[in-house]
Design an enzyme around this catalytic site. Structure first.
Site, PDB file in Angstrom:
ATOM      1  N   LYS A   1       0.696  -1.265   0.176  1.00  0.00           N
ATOM      2  CA  LYS A   1       0.228   0.085   0.073  1.00  0.00           C
ATOM      3  C   LYS A   1       1.052   1.211  -0.008  1.00  0.00           C
ATOM      4  O   LYS A   1       0.198   2.391  -0.374  1.00  0.00           O
ATOM      5  CB  LYS A   1      -1.018   0.006   1.143  1.00  0.00           C
TER       6      LYS A   1
HETATM    7  C1  LIG Z   1      -4.091  -4.400   0.170  1.00  0.00           C
HETATM    8  C2  LIG Z   1      -3.687  -5.740   0.196  1.00  0.00           C
HETATM    9  C3  LIG Z   1      -3.752  -6.664  -0.854  1.00  0.00           C
HETATM   10  C4  LIG Z   1      -4.923  -6.327  -1.905  1.00  0.00           C
HETATM   11  O1  LIG Z   1      -4.655  -5.295  -2.911  1.00  0.00           O
HETATM   12  P1  LIG Z   1      -6.097  -4.959  -3.541  1.00  0.00           P
HETATM   13  O2  LIG Z   1      -5.594  -3.732  -4.424  1.00  0.00           O
HETATM   14  O3  LIG Z   1      -7.066  -4.673  -2.339  1.00  0.00           O
HETATM   15  O4  LIG Z   1      -6.710  -5.862  -4.373  1.00  0.00           O
HETATM   16  C5  LIG Z   1      -2.930  -7.777  -1.177  1.00  0.00           C
HETATM   17  N1  LIG Z   1      -1.850  -8.074  -0.210  1.00  0.00           N
HETATM   18  C6  LIG Z   1      -1.666  -7.114   0.636  1.00  0.00           C
HETATM   19  C7  LIG Z   1      -0.765  -7.467   1.611  1.00  0.00           C
HETATM   20  C8  LIG Z   1      -2.148  -5.962   0.913  1.00  0.00           C
HETATM   21  O5  LIG Z   1      -2.103  -5.069   1.851  1.00  0.00           O
END
Ligand SMILES: *Cc1c(COP(=O)(O)O)cnc(C)c1O
Length: 494
Positions: free
Chosen positions: A113
């Protein structure tokens, strides 16, 4: 470049600053660019020699045309520097069997993120200016783990924005809780609530329409906003690492320029994988986007049958950041493929019945680009173990979902295409489950990081190494009925 709602393409459209300032369109749809800029192999080959932040500037300038090149360049330099990301923002690890793994977790919170939330707050600040916004922003976040911490890090100490994060005290990992409770920053507040993630999310949603709060916000010259992954300011920066990965594979000799790659993406809200689809629409040679889910396999079912149905049991898994039944960004895919009218129709059905079904013809059109697989916790644990033993590479529980999906894809398609696996968190962020999977050792969360290091020798990312020594700044845990009071208390200190 103008932005319109996924549910109404007749509108004149807004500039990108408006879309980023507002997050959601007035009709409840998501903002999308009216057209997708195209690039050619020449562009990609020129991009390949640039550092990550310049790639980001170049690509973002195609979408955020109401920002100057200098503004974007400045934002990218502040976000993607070595203080935040170390030597490389999104490096690729090559496993002995040729699999390329894109590591998206070198940022300050050790999860993917950061790739968006390090730059989005800076784009957001400029958007306030461009929109002539006189009020200050209060960003409310309900988080099940990674988003809260990444938003706190991204917005920390920026002027004119305040962030309040609520997390379910029993619904996040011990590591995630610790990361949030120790977060420093003058403009931040973090509170645990007794309840689950849905309670936190529902109360945050209710805050947006609360009359009592509206008066308080008016008094304090604040407006409410959110930082979740439906904001275009979060999605656009995610397109960059698909290009960067392709460029690096080309430069490393793993592929020829123009050669097609498939990409396996651990998916929750469909933001990450949608950014890959946009990269493909722009002209990046991507074959299939492999949508990897855990036991919350609503997307796998959709991509196989054409029916999206959120009316099902919710599973708590070892990949909690993907425990999601409504993948909000899927709406953007429906818009890109079928247009606003059809998208609005399907979303209305989702609203009314919690489900919708696309036609067989529409499904074929989706399946031209996407394939879906899911993996159970047991399969992921097995995959963590075998990837470590066979390839000498330690993956986290989310990356394991993508690695499983990649294996299922290769088995089904017998393809010779190169496959890129997106890795979304360091194994140390989910150390207890990784330790148990790879080594069969059970430890407390506090001791897991150390033990995992002893057994694997893999370097501990610095934000995680220091976490147990850091002081708790935000100890408060409240009942879910006191969330409004907690917001009022926070803004009285602003
Ligand atoms: C948020 C997240 C995801 C999923 O990503 P999206 O964009 O919501 O599909 C996968 N792995 C981790 C570690 C995340 O923090």
């Amino acid at each position: 470049m103008k932005y319109i709602s996924t549910r109404d393409e007749s509108a004149r459209g807004y500039n990108s600053a408006y879309a980023i300032r507002h997050g959601l369109a007035d009709d409840g749809g998501l903002f999308v660019p009216r057209s997708i800029p195209r690039v050619d192999l020449n562009f990609i080959s020129e991009l390949a020699s640039l550092p990550y932040r310049q790639k980001a500037t170049k690509l973002l300038s195609l979408f955020l045309t109401d920002y100057t090149y200098e503004e974007l360049s400045e934002c990218a330099a502040q976000a993607y520097n070595s203080d935040n990301f170390g030597d490389a923002c999104a490096p690729i690890a090559y496993l002995p069997n040729g699999t390329a793994v894109l590591e998206l977790w070198h940022g300050p919170t050790s999860a993917f993120k950061d790739m968006a939330l390090q730059i989005m707050p800076r784009l957001f600040l400029l958007a306030l200016d461009k929109c002539g916004e006189k009020k200050k922003a209060l960003i409310l976040v309900a988080t099940s783990g990674d988003t809260g911490k990444a938003a706190l890090e991204g917005f920390k100490d920026l002027p004119n924005v305040f962030v309040k994060v609520f997390y379910p005290t029993d619904g996040v990992s011990v590591m995630q809780k610790r990361q949030m409770q120790t977060q420093a920053g003058k403009n931040l507040s973090v509170t645990g609530i007794c309840g689950n993630f849905d309670d936190a999310q529902n109360e945050v949603k209710a805050a947006f329409s609360s009359n009592e709060l509206a008066l308080e916000f008016e008094d304090h010259k604040l407006f409410l906003s959110s930082a979740n992954s439906i904001n275009w300011g979060r999605l656009a920066p995610q397109i960059v690492y698909y290009f960067s990965a392709y460029c690096d594979m080309y430069r490393n000799g793993a592929i020829d320029l123009g050669e097609s790659i498939d990409v396996a993406v651990p998916t929750g809200n469909f933001g990450d994988i949608l950014a890959g689809f946009i990269a493909k629409l722009m002209g990046l040679p991507i074959g299939k986007l492999i949508c990897a889910s855990n036991s919350n396999n609503v997307l796998t079912e959709f991509l196989r049958s054409g029916r999206y149905d959120k009316n099902r049991a919710f599973h708590t898994t070892i990949s909690p950041s993907m425990d999601i039944l409504i993948s909000s960004n899927l709406e953007r895919l429906l818009y890109f493929l079928f247009g606003a009218k059809r998208c609005a129709e399907l979303m209305k059905s989702l609203d009314l019945f919690g489900s919708y079904t696309v036609s067989q013809e529409e499904l074929l059109c989706i399946r031209e680009h996407f394939e879906g697989y899911f993996a159970t916790d047991e399969e992921c644990a097995e995959c963590i173990k075998s990837t470590y033993e066979k390839d000498g590479y330690l993956i986290d529980t989310h990356t394991a979902v993508a690695m499983c999906a990649k294996q299922k894809f290769m088995h089904e398609y017998k393809t010779s295409d190169k496959i890129l696996v997106l890795s979304t968190a360091t194994p140390y962020k989910f150390a207890a489950d990784v330790l148990q999977s790879a080594f069969g050792v059970k430890e407390t969360p506090e001791n897991s990081v150390k033990k995992l290091f002893e057994l694997s020798g893999v370097k501990i990312p610095s934000p995680i190494a220091a976490i147990w020594e850091r002081k708790i700044i935000h100890p408060s845990i409240i009942s879910k009925d006191s969330m409004n009071d907690s917001i009022i208390e926070f803004i009285s200190r602003i």
